[in-house]
Scaffold this motif. Structure first.
Motif, PDB file in Angstrom:
ATOM      1  N   ALA A  65     -10.432  -9.210  -3.894  1.00 51.03           N
ATOM      2  CA  ALA A  65     -10.947  -8.930  -5.243  1.00 51.03           C
ATOM      3  C   ALA A  65     -11.971 -10.008  -5.596  1.00 51.03           C
ATOM      4  O   ALA A  65     -11.617 -11.150  -5.903  1.00 51.03           O
ATOM      5  CB  ALA A  65      -9.806  -8.917  -6.254  1.00 51.03           C
ATOM      6  N   LYS A  67     -13.692 -10.845  -8.024  1.00 56.60           N
ATOM      7  CA  LYS A  67     -13.683 -11.602  -9.277  1.00 56.60           C
ATOM      8  C   LYS A  67     -12.863 -12.877  -9.169  1.00 56.60           C
ATOM      9  O   LYS A  67     -13.062 -13.808  -9.947  1.00 56.60           O
ATOM     10  CB  LYS A  67     -13.200 -10.735 -10.440  1.00 56.60           C
ATOM     11  N   GLU A  86     -13.296  -5.960  -2.814  1.00 60.75           N
ATOM     12  CA  GLU A  86     -13.150  -5.117  -4.004  1.00 60.75           C
ATOM     13  C   GLU A  86     -14.058  -5.678  -5.079  1.00 60.75           C
ATOM     14  O   GLU A  86     -14.017  -6.872  -5.365  1.00 60.75           O
ATOM     15  CB  GLU A  86     -11.689  -5.118  -4.469  1.00 60.75           C
ATOM     16  N   ASP A 109     -14.404  -0.670  -8.073  1.00 62.30           N
ATOM     17  CA  ASP A 109     -13.506  -0.314  -9.177  1.00 62.30           C
ATOM     18  C   ASP A 109     -14.123  -0.867 -10.455  1.00 62.30           C
ATOM     19  O   ASP A 109     -14.425  -2.053 -10.518  1.00 62.30           O
ATOM     20  CB  ASP A 109     -12.139  -1.010  -9.032  1.00 62.30           C
ATOM     21  N   ARG A 155      -8.117   6.408  -9.876  1.00 67.55           N
ATOM     22  CA  ARG A 155      -7.164   5.375 -10.255  1.00 67.55           C
ATOM     23  C   ARG A 155      -6.121   5.944 -11.203  1.00 67.55           C
ATOM     24  O   ARG A 155      -6.455   6.580 -12.199  1.00 67.55           O
ATOM     25  CB  ARG A 155      -7.887   4.208 -10.929  1.00 67.55           C
ATOM     26  N   HIS A 204      -5.548   5.602  -6.118  1.00 71.70           N
ATOM     27  CA  HIS A 204      -5.635   4.151  -6.338  1.00 71.70           C
ATOM     28  C   HIS A 204      -4.732   3.749  -7.493  1.00 71.70           C
ATOM     29  O   HIS A 204      -4.612   4.482  -8.477  1.00 71.70           O
ATOM     30  CB  HIS A 204      -7.099   3.789  -6.675  1.00 71.70           C
ATOM     31  N   HIS A 206      -3.346  -0.174  -9.504  1.00 73.24           N
ATOM     32  CA  HIS A 206      -3.239  -1.646  -9.527  1.00 73.24           C
ATOM     33  C   HIS A 206      -2.405  -1.960 -10.763  1.00 73.24           C
ATOM     34  O   HIS A 206      -2.846  -1.765 -11.880  1.00 73.24           O
ATOM     35  CB  HIS A 206      -4.635  -2.273  -9.612  1.00 73.24           C
ATOM     36  N   SER A 209      -1.648  -8.248 -12.573  1.00 70.08           N
ATOM     37  CA  SER A 209      -1.861  -9.492 -11.849  1.00 70.08           C
ATOM     38  C   SER A 209      -0.803 -10.486 -12.298  1.00 70.08           C
ATOM     39  O   SER A 209       0.239 -10.077 -12.803  1.00 70.08           O
ATOM     40  CB  SER A 209      -3.273  -9.996 -12.120  1.00 70.08           C
ATOM     41  N   GLY A 248      -2.685  -8.176  -7.056  1.00 76.88           N
ATOM     42  CA  GLY A 248      -1.779  -8.634  -8.104  1.00 76.88           C
ATOM     43  C   GLY A 248      -0.631  -9.506  -7.669  1.00 76.88           C
ATOM     44  O   GLY A 248       0.184  -9.891  -8.512  1.00 76.88           O
ATOM     45  N   LEU A 249      -0.528  -9.840  -6.378  1.00 76.52           N
ATOM     46  CA  LEU A 249       0.590 -10.703  -5.984  1.00 76.52           C
ATOM     47  C   LEU A 249       0.508 -12.005  -6.778  1.00 76.52           C
ATOM     48  O   LEU A 249      -0.518 -12.690  -6.767  1.00 76.52           O
ATOM     49  CB  LEU A 249       0.523 -11.002  -4.486  1.00 76.52           C
ATOM     50  N   GLU A 286      -5.992  -4.960  -2.431  1.00 75.63           N
ATOM     51  CA  GLU A 286      -7.051  -5.649  -3.200  1.00 75.63           C
ATOM     52  C   GLU A 286      -6.533  -6.973  -3.753  1.00 75.63           C
ATOM     53  O   GLU A 286      -6.552  -7.187  -4.961  1.00 75.63           O
ATOM     54  CB  GLU A 286      -7.489  -4.765  -4.382  1.00 75.63           C
ATOM     55  N   PHE A 287      -6.059  -7.855  -2.897  1.00 82.68           N
ATOM     56  CA  PHE A 287      -5.523  -9.119  -3.395  1.00 82.68           C
ATOM     57  C   PHE A 287      -6.650 -10.116  -3.702  1.00 82.68           C
ATOM     58  O   PHE A 287      -7.639 -10.192  -2.970  1.00 82.68           O
ATOM     59  CB  PHE A 287      -4.556  -9.739  -2.379  1.00 82.68           C
ATOM     60  N   GLY A 288      -6.494 -10.863  -4.759  1.00 81.84           N
ATOM     61  CA  GLY A 288      -7.482 -11.872  -5.137  1.00 81.84           C
ATOM     62  C   GLY A 288      -6.840 -13.248  -5.254  1.00 81.84           C
ATOM     63  O   GLY A 288      -6.978 -14.103  -4.364  1.00 81.84           O
ATOM     64  N   ARG A 289      -6.082 -13.437  -6.331  1.00 80.46           N
ATOM     65  CA  ARG A 289      -5.496 -14.751  -6.609  1.00 80.46           C
ATOM     66  C   ARG A 289      -4.658 -15.266  -5.449  1.00 80.46           C
ATOM     67  O   ARG A 289      -4.739 -16.444  -5.088  1.00 80.46           O
ATOM     68  CB  ARG A 289      -4.640 -14.661  -7.883  1.00 80.46           C
ATOM     69  N   TYR A 390     -10.243 -17.797  -9.929  1.00 80.80           N
ATOM     70  CA  TYR A 390     -10.370 -17.616 -11.379  1.00 80.80           C
ATOM     71  C   TYR A 390     -10.547 -18.930 -12.143  1.00 80.80           C
ATOM     72  O   TYR A 390     -10.338 -18.964 -13.358  1.00 80.80           O
ATOM     73  CB  TYR A 390      -9.167 -16.868 -11.968  1.00 80.80           C
TER      74      TYR A 390
HETATM   75  C1  LIG Z   1      -8.227  -8.117 -10.653  1.00 85.99           C
HETATM   76  C2  LIG Z   1      -7.958  -6.952  -9.786  1.00 85.99           C
HETATM   77  C3  LIG Z   1      -7.412  -7.145  -8.534  1.00 85.99           C
HETATM   78  C4  LIG Z   1      -6.977  -8.501  -8.020  1.00 85.99           C
HETATM   79  O1  LIG Z   1      -5.906  -9.021  -8.732  1.00 85.99           O
HETATM   80  P1  LIG Z   1      -5.223 -10.386  -8.231  1.00 85.99           P
HETATM   81  O2  LIG Z   1      -4.187 -10.648  -9.244  1.00 85.99           O
HETATM   82  O3  LIG Z   1      -6.273 -11.426  -8.200  1.00 85.99           O
HETATM   83  O4  LIG Z   1      -4.658 -10.111  -6.879  1.00 85.99           O
HETATM   84  C5  LIG Z   1      -7.263  -6.042  -7.724  1.00 85.99           C
HETATM   85  N1  LIG Z   1      -7.615  -4.809  -8.138  1.00 85.99           N
HETATM   86  C6  LIG Z   1      -8.137  -4.580  -9.361  1.00 85.99           C
HETATM   87  C7  LIG Z   1      -8.519  -3.213  -9.738  1.00 85.99           C
HETATM   88  C8  LIG Z   1      -8.314  -5.645 -10.221  1.00 85.99           C
HETATM   89  O5  LIG Z   1      -8.816  -5.434 -11.447  1.00 85.99           O
END
Ligand SMILES: *Cc1c(COP(=O)(O)O)cnc(C)c1O
Length: 453
Positions: A65, A67, A86, A109, A155, A204, A206, A209, A248-249, A286-289, A390
């Motif tokens: 992700a 962002k 993502e 997304d 979604r 999809h 999500h 987070s 969102g993990l 779609e993992f980010g954090r 972030y």
């Molecule tokens: C922010 C977001 C993520 C990533 O979330 P993390 O908590 O950072 O893993 C994945 N998918 C979507 C659609 C998001 O808005």
């Protein structure tokens, strides 16, 4: 439970080297951030190892992700490690393309895609997840004019409820994201969309987070899998090609232990959504954090110390500009603070309760309140771990505070630390045309000659 081996020792080692090499300097660069690329590689390996392959999952694409940390060299590193990306805005899409992600590994997304953005994404072959029925209609109109190689999904808001941080909870009854699955008539309307649009082949979701428990996330995915089963029952095997389960993990901000792990989450998915592993669906994540947070930290010098109303305060150079969420929402986003001497040696011994303040001009600009730490003095360093996602990657421009430098770090087998520039520091004296002030001003005599590092 996976403890990062000697994470604290590694931070100290990197910090000392950064001071020694002049990347941290009380006058020239009183604040800097670091991304541990070795740590990123290990995290990506753990992610890939956690998900099974065929026959249970005929294909898995892990996207990052953007962002969470949209800096070019970070994205390029993740691309090299086999991840996709993502993106949620045109700006993130541009960064993902510039970082070299092939269009087929990019997922777009956003709840507010314009017609032009959709046209661009569809012509590039980027995966698009529609957020609403109106967006599906808009995509249908665009595809009627020009076919596209893009994979297209819809979604779902699985409405399984929120976690402990409202702003991070995307599967509440009234969340702004996705098609609310349990609202009257929506299942039928979604099925009609699958009947009408042969190009609609993905589902999809999500769930949220930080702050969402694993079982809540897994229950959200289970709802999406259940809906995919309903589509399959209605229109035949293969009608839903894959399920994008979102990210969102949550991340542990309390200490260096990596918990929960990707493997823990896969265990929860197996328990709540066994059909996901039946060999029927491809999967996108779609993992980010969880990919970046624990692989980055910031370090800032203490400029002054004082006492107010009996409370010791250390005024540092890290505040709202790099820890925006923590400063404005301290209870939801507590951060650890570590105290080091001027050369990067960890301070030990007796502690006193003190506030760790930032440089911004409002009273709430505090990284931590009433925190027990060894007494800080001017010239000491504070380190803020777990800030790879972030935080410093998306600075807040309040008070015209400059963006700090971000350095990539690699350590070889002999313990030698190599830094590469991930983002140059902004020079506060270098105004640009975008600032609307015309020609850059010459720096006054005695001002630091450019914080170029
Ligand atoms: C922010 C977001 C993520 C990533 O979330 P993390 O908590 O950072 O893993 C994945 N998918 C979507 C659609 C998001 O808005």
């Amino acid at each position: 439970m996976t403890a990062v081996p000697h994470a604290a020792a590694r931070r100290e080692h990197i910090l000392k080297e950064a001071v020694r090499q002049g990347l941290l300097d009380p006058e020239q660069s009183p604040l800097a951030a670091f991304v541990d690329f070795d740590g990123v590689a290990a995290t990506v390996r753990a992610l890939h190892d956690a998900f099974p392959g065929a026959p249970e999952l005929p294909g898995v694409t892990h996207t990052f992700a953007a962002k969470a940390n949209c800096l070019g060299p970070v994205l390029r590193e993740l691309e090299r490690r086999g991840m996709g990306c993502e993106v949620a805005t045109a700006g993130e899409l541009a960064r993902a393309l510039a970082a070299g992600f092939p269009a087929g590994r990019i997922v777009f997304d956003s709840p507010a895609k314009t017609r032009a953005e959709l046209e661009r994404a569809l012509s590039l072959g980027v995966t698009v997840n529609a957020d609403s029925f109106q967006e599906l209609e808009r995509i249908a109109a665009l595809l009627a004019v020009r076919p596209s190689a893009s994979r297209i999904g819809v979604r779902l808001n699985c409405q399984v409820g929120g976690g402990s941080i409202a702003a991070m909870s995307t599967a509440t009854n009234t969340s702004k994201f996705g098609v609310p699955l349990a609202d009257p008539g929506n299942r039928e309307r979604l099925l009609r969309a699958f009947a009408a649009y042969p190009w609609l082949t993905w589902v999809h979701t999500h769930t949220g987070s930080q702050g969402c428990p694993l079982d809540l996330m897994a229950r959200g995915v289970a709802q999406a899998v259940e809906f995919a089963g309903q589509v399959t029952a209605a229109f035949g095997e293969g009608r839903v090609e894959g399920i994008d389960i979102g990210g969102g993990l949550p991340v542990n901000f309390a200490d260096d232990e990596v918990t929960p792990t990707f493997a823990d989450y896969v265990g929860q998915l197996r328990a709540h959504a066994p059909e996901l592993f039946a060999g029927r669906y491809r999967v996108v994540t779609e993992f980010g954090r969880s990919v970046l947070a624990k692989n980055g930290f910031m370090a800032a010098y203490v400029e002054y110390t004082k006492s107010a109303g009996g409370r010791p305060i250390a005024v540092t150079h890290a505040g709202a500009q790099v820890a925006t969420r923590t400063v404005f929402s301290p209870d939801a986003w507590p951060l650890r603070i570590e105290a080091y001497g001027p050369h990067g040696t960890a301070k030990e011994g007796r502690t006193v309760r003190q506030d760790i303040a930032g440089p911004a001009c409002f009273a709430g600009d505090l990284l931590a309140r009433d925190r027990a730490l060894p007494p800080l003095a001017p010239g000491d360093l504070v380190v803020v771990p777990d800030t790879g996602a972030y935080y410093f990657s998306t600075p807040f421009h309040y008070n015209s505070l400059p963006e700090p430098a971000v350095h990539g770090v690699r350590t070889d087998a002999a313990g030698r630390v190599e830094f590469t520039l991930v983002r140059a520091a902004q020079d506060p004296w270098l105004l640009t045309d975008r600032d609307g002030v015309g020609e850059p001003l010459p720096a006054p005599a005695g001002a630091p000659a450019g914080r170029a590092r």
